[in-house]
Enzyme design. Structure first.
Site, short mmCIF file in Angstrom:
data_model
loop_
_atom_site.label_atom_id
_atom_site.label_comp_id
_atom_site.label_asym_id
_atom_site.label_seq_id
_atom_site.Cartn_x
_atom_site.Cartn_y
_atom_site.Cartn_z
N HIS A 98 0.81 -1.21 0.00
CA HIS A 98 0.00 0.00 0.00
C HIS A 98 0.84 1.27 0.00
O HIS A 98 0.40 2.32 -0.44
CB HIS A 98 -1.00 -0.03 1.16
CG HIS A 98 -2.16 -0.91 0.84
ND1 HIS A 98 -2.20 -2.23 1.21
CD2 HIS A 98 -3.26 -0.68 0.09
CE1 HIS A 98 -3.31 -2.76 0.74
NE2 HIS A 98 -3.98 -1.85 0.05
N GLU A 133 -11.95 -9.98 -5.26
CA GLU A 133 -10.51 -10.03 -5.03
C GLU A 133 -10.07 -11.32 -4.35
O GLU A 133 -8.94 -11.43 -3.89
CB GLU A 133 -10.04 -8.79 -4.25
CG GLU A 133 -10.80 -8.49 -3.00
CD GLU A 133 -10.33 -7.21 -2.30
OE1 GLU A 133 -9.28 -6.66 -2.66
OE2 GLU A 133 -11.03 -6.78 -1.37
N ASP A 152 -5.11 -8.18 -4.68
CA ASP A 152 -5.39 -9.33 -3.81
C ASP A 152 -5.75 -10.56 -4.62
O ASP A 152 -5.40 -11.68 -4.23
CB ASP A 152 -6.50 -8.98 -2.82
CG ASP A 152 -5.96 -8.19 -1.64
OD1 ASP A 152 -4.91 -8.61 -1.10
OD2 ASP A 152 -6.54 -7.16 -1.28
N CYS A 205 -10.02 -2.37 -10.39
CA CYS A 205 -9.43 -1.24 -9.65
C CYS A 205 -8.10 -1.61 -9.04
O CYS A 205 -7.49 -0.79 -8.35
CB CYS A 205 -10.40 -0.72 -8.60
SG CYS A 205 -10.77 -1.91 -7.32
C1 PEP Z 1 -6.89 -4.88 -4.74
O1 PEP Z 1 -6.75 -5.78 -3.90
O2 PEP Z 1 -6.61 -5.02 -5.94
C2 PEP Z 1 -7.40 -3.56 -4.32
C3 PEP Z 1 -7.72 -2.64 -5.20
O3 PEP Z 1 -7.48 -3.30 -3.00
P1 PEP Z 1 -6.20 -3.03 -2.07
O4 PEP Z 1 -4.99 -2.87 -2.95
O5 PEP Z 1 -6.48 -1.81 -1.29
O6 PEP Z 1 -6.13 -4.25 -1.22
MG MG Z 2 -7.61 -5.59 -1.97
#
Ligand code: PEP
Ligand code: MG
Length: 558
Positions: A187, A429, A453, A500
């Site tokens: 992140h 995910e 994920d 996303c």
């Molecule tokens: C993902 O898992 O692709 C996602 C968009 O959520 P995050 O990266 O915040 O886990």
């Molecule tokens: Mg995620």
């Protein structure tokens, strides 16, 4: 000149003085003090300074988010001079122990006392007493809390940065990031891309403390950092930066243009953000909307649960600033790498597969309800869509939707205005959600695939572990096949599907996503225009057969 090689995770070139991130010291030395009177005075002076800091924070919070936001800091001020707390400190100092060690002891005693109370409100005060004590300890030991104590913007270096640390940084002071550890899907890397700040990670022990303050250039595309650059290197990288600027200017001409392929296929290109302040970047880059607002960063940026009022203010701001463009707010996704002390989550051996996201929300509905109330109240101010993360089963979605229904009815009974229609969607995910997408599509209004994920769980590859190299392959046919399954199931049931995860911005896969019929790609703001250009250059009809055939042949399309 020293060249440091790592991995580029957020493109761009930046130069400035190298600054090492200061983490609050946690190691406290216990020493005996002879002059207990002087030690008491040290404590009193530090206590007074900490109370002053809290006063400043309260004023800032009041100005930015109102009286309720200021209350937390005012409560901390009262705690810092609570007579029982002060008496406990005085007693131990009289015993001849240094003030820092005394505060550690008293902090733990009081925190345990609060934690063992029956009342949930009082239990939550354990985090407050820890926070107040740590603030006084910081003053005593001269520690600057996680801050950038520099008058000029810097290239920020750290061994690694937790999302909670990154989110609390003063962004105006950061020109670039360079970290010893980290992974491209973490992140912190995602935040760097969202903020459009060049970042190089994984440089290991190539960074040395004696480099602090010296000039460094980071190139977030090649993953190279150059300390004390010579004239030729400086000139080369300055030219590269100028080239990037020229490219941005060319891309700027695509603002206001449609995301349409040569043969007329349209796709929405939205943005991923994590802070109400990111809306400016969305509008500057002409995003069609916000496809993912990572709401957990509101929780990561503070020392206690954000109140309904604080959340309402943040969501309302995003929705109003987006002026009618759609905003998908993802409900709380903490746990895994996004740990928050005040949640009091038990230690887990494998938190990515533990209590995170919707699992926490369904287990602790009081936290979830506060967020849902804030969301529905904010829905009156723009085009809100609500999205649940980390779904694996149909029952989870039904239970979450039931809570939404209850909150809506509650607000209606209170006479609070909400939008008539707030579409509800889920993130796909986990492999379970992808496989069950035919059933899940009947429960919700839209899907958005979280490929970060989805890749981690499908390939059994920890997204935080940069050592997995080519084993962590988001282009793996298993991931792409799941995306196809999800897209087909969504369309069969008449709902749109987006992506996303970070893969959405991967231009090598844009044609594949168009061929799969993906309806929306949500990417960091600076990736919108490059993606628009790629879409406008593509002729889907020409490539569809080859790309989808490659998926069936069990080979990656690349
Ligand atoms: C993902 O898992 O692709 C996602 C968009 O959520 P995050 O990266 O915040 O886990
Ligand atoms: Mg995620």
């Amino acid at each position: 000149m020293i060249t440091i090689q790592g991995k580029g995770v957020s493109a761009g070139v930046a130069s400035g003085p190298l600054y090492f991130y200061r983490r609050a010291k946690t190691e406290i030395v216990r020493t005996a003090v002879a002059d207990v009177e002087a030690e008491w005075k040290r404590f009193k002076a530090a206590q007074e300074q900490a109370i002053g800091q809290l006063g400043t924070l309260a004023e800032k919070a009041r100005a930015e988010a109102g009286d309720e936001a200021a209350l937390l800091f005012e409560t901390h001020q009262i705690m810092a001079e609570d007579p029982d707390y002060e008496e406990a400190v005085a007693e131990e100092i009289r015993g001849g122990l240094n003030a820092e060690a005394v505060l550690c002891d008293v902090r733990e005693r009081f925190a345990e006392m609060f934690a063992s109370m029956d009342d949930a409100y009082m239990q939550a005060r354990a985090a407050d007493v820890r926070d107040v004590s740590d603030r006084i300890i910081d003053v005593l030991s001269g520690t600057v809390r996680g801050g950038i104590d520099s008058d000029v913007p810097v290239i920020l270096a750290a061994d690694d940065l937790a999302p909670s640390e990154t989110v609390q940084l003063d962004k105006s002071k950061i020109l670039g990031f360079i970290t010893g550890g980290g992974s491209g899907s973490s992140h912190t890397a995602i935040l760097a891309r969202t903020m459009g700040i060049p970042a190089v990670i994984g440089v290991g022990d190539q960074l040395r403390p004696e480099y602090a303050g010296r000039e460094i250039i980071v190139d977030g595309e090649t993953g190279t950092a150059v300390l004390d650059p010579d004239a030729a290197t400086r000139a080369r990288l300055t030219e590269k930066r100028a080239e990037e600027r020229r490219l941005r200017e060319t891309l700027d001409r695509l603002r206001g243009k449609e995301n349409v392929t040569k043969d007329g296929c349209r796709i929405r290109i939205c943005c991923n953000v994590s802070d109400p302040g990111d809306v400016d970047a969305v509008l500057e880059n002409d995003g069609d909307g916000i496809g993912l607002f990572r709401s957990e960063f509101l929780y990561l940026g503070c020392d206690d649960f954000p109140t309904e009022e604080e959340q309402f203010a943040a969501y309302k701001k995003v929705l109003s600033d987006m002026e009618g463009r759609e905003v998908v707010i993802r409900t709380l996704d903490v746990g895994a790498d996004k740990q928050i002390g005040y949640f009091g989550l038990p230690h887990e051996e494998n938190p990515a597969m533990g209590r995170r996201a919707l699992r926490i929300c369904l287990s602790r509905p009081e936290i979830f309800r506060t967020q849902l109330r804030a969301l529905y109240r904010a829905s009156a101010f723009g085009a809100l869509r609500i999205m649940f993360p980390m779904v694996t089963s149909v029952w989870e979605v039904r239970e979450a939707k039931k809570l939404c229904g209850q909150v809506r009815r509650e607000l209606a009974a209170e006479g609070v205005a909400c939008a008539d229609d707030v579409p509800i969607g889920i993130m796909i995910e986990t492999p379970a959600a992808a496989i069950m997408s035919d059933r899940l599509a009947k429960e919700v209004d839209f899907f958005s695939c979280g490929t970060n994920d989805l890749t981690q769980y499908t390939l059994a590859c920890d997204r935080q572990n940069d050592g997995l190299g080519r084993f962590f392959d988001p282009h793996h046919p298993a991931v792409l096949r799941l995306l196809k399954t999800v897209a087909d199931n969504a369309h069969r049931n008449g709902i749109p599907v987006g992506i996303c995860g970070e893969l959405a911005a991967d231009l090598q896969l844009t044609e594949t996503f168009l061929a799969l019929g993906i309806d929306e790609l949500s990417v960091p703001p600076r990736a919108v225009l490059p993606l628009r250009r790629k879409v406008r250059e593509t002729n889907v009809a020409q490539v569809r057969g080859r790309l989808l055939g490659a998926l069936d042949d069990d080979a990656a399309p690349l």
